[in-house]
Motif scaffolding. Structure first.
Motif, PDB file in Angstrom:
ATOM      1  N   SER A   8       0.834  -1.201   0.000  1.00 16.60           N
ATOM      2  CA  SER A   8       0.000   0.000   0.000  1.00 16.60           C
ATOM      3  C   SER A   8       0.873   1.258   0.000  1.00 16.60           C
ATOM      4  O   SER A   8       2.095   1.188   0.186  1.00 16.60           O
ATOM      5  N   ALA A   9       0.213   2.387  -0.138  1.00 15.33           N
ATOM      6  CA  ALA A   9       0.918   3.674  -0.030  1.00 15.33           C
ATOM      7  C   ALA A   9       1.553   3.795   1.355  1.00 15.33           C
ATOM      8  O   ALA A   9       2.675   4.286   1.486  1.00 15.33           O
ATOM      9  N   LEU A  12       4.793   1.788   1.445  1.00 17.55           N
ATOM     10  CA  LEU A  12       5.890   2.489   0.774  1.00 17.55           C
ATOM     11  C   LEU A  12       6.359   3.686   1.593  1.00 17.55           C
ATOM     12  O   LEU A  12       7.567   3.946   1.671  1.00 17.55           O
ATOM     13  N   VAL A  38       3.368   9.737  -0.550  1.00 20.11           N
ATOM     14  CA  VAL A  38       3.221   8.661  -1.528  1.00 20.11           C
ATOM     15  C   VAL A  38       1.849   8.812  -2.166  1.00 20.11           C
ATOM     16  O   VAL A  38       0.837   8.903  -1.469  1.00 20.11           O
ATOM     17  N   ASP A  40      -0.576   7.308  -5.653  1.00 22.20           N
ATOM     18  CA  ASP A  40      -0.621   6.162  -6.566  1.00 22.20           C
ATOM     19  C   ASP A  40       0.036   6.472  -7.903  1.00 22.20           C
ATOM     20  O   ASP A  40       0.849   5.699  -8.393  1.00 22.20           O
ATOM     21  N   THR A  59       8.648   7.575 -11.217  1.00 21.34           N
ATOM     22  CA  THR A  59       8.577   6.908  -9.917  1.00 21.34           C
ATOM     23  C   THR A  59       8.619   7.891  -8.756  1.00 21.34           C
ATOM     24  O   THR A  59       8.185   7.559  -7.654  1.00 21.34           O
ATOM     25  N   TYR A  85       5.707   7.728  -6.290  1.00 14.71           N
ATOM     26  CA  TYR A  85       4.522   7.244  -6.986  1.00 14.71           C
ATOM     27  C   TYR A  85       4.457   5.719  -6.899  1.00 14.71           C
ATOM     28  O   TYR A  85       5.286   5.009  -7.462  1.00 14.71           O
ATOM     29  N   ARG A  86       3.470   5.245  -6.159  1.00 18.00           N
ATOM     30  CA  ARG A  86       3.344   3.844  -5.795  1.00 18.00           C
ATOM     31  C   ARG A  86       3.277   2.900  -6.999  1.00 18.00           C
ATOM     32  O   ARG A  86       4.043   1.947  -7.082  1.00 18.00           O
ATOM     33  N   GLU A  87       2.342   3.123  -7.917  1.00 16.33           N
ATOM     34  CA  GLU A  87       2.166   2.182  -9.024  1.00 16.33           C
ATOM     35  C   GLU A  87       3.412   2.078  -9.908  1.00 16.33           C
ATOM     36  O   GLU A  87       3.839   0.964 -10.224  1.00 16.33           O
ATOM     37  N   VAL A 104      12.762   1.798  -3.320  1.00 13.16           N
ATOM     38  CA  VAL A 104      12.176   2.987  -2.694  1.00 13.16           C
ATOM     39  C   VAL A 104      13.288   3.916  -2.219  1.00 13.16           C
ATOM     40  O   VAL A 104      13.234   5.131  -2.419  1.00 13.16           O
TER      41      VAL A 104
END
Length: 130
Positions: A8-9, A12, A38, A40, A59, A85-87, A104
């Protein structure tokens, strides 16, 4: 850290905060007060401003005035922010097999490097130090 669902956000952000806590004190102190967020995906306006066609191309992003361009007379309109950016990070993680924490961490360091106006070579050296 093993995941049985997509991170999840919050997952991260926890990794980014741990990575931030592990960077050298002098570097961490120099970016104190910078918000760490963070999201998506980058929004369409950000993609257009950077000339990117697909949100998975980005990213992370540093928003603010790099130290090389700041003046003590500047009145900040908003706090400097590092966006992860999570995705896109998860896509890169899946495609490369890189350790997610390390990925990360590298995105975070890359964006901190932009704060200092570091070259891509300088940033690559910092990323390799962990």
């Amino acid at each position: 850290m093993r995941f049985h669902r997509p991170p999840s956000a919050e997952d991260l952000l926890e990794m980014a905060e741990a990575a931030f806590a592990a960077i050298p004190d002098a570097l961490r102190e120099a970016v104190r007060g910078t918000a760490l967020l963070v999201e998506d995906l980058p929004d369409e306006e950000t993609l257009q401003a950077l000339g990117l066609e697909h949100p998975w191309e980005l990213t992370g992003l540093y928003r603010g005035t790099p130290l090389t361009q700041k003046s003590v007379l500047d009145v900040p309109a908003e706090p400097d922010t590092i966006l992860l950016y999570r995705e896109p990070i998860l896509v890169e993680w899946i495609e490369t097999g890189e350790d997610l924490y390390r990925l990360v961490r590298n995105v975070l360091i890359h964006e901190i490097g932009h704060h200092f106006g570091f070259s891509d070579d300088d940033i690559a050296r910092l990323e390799g130090e962990g």
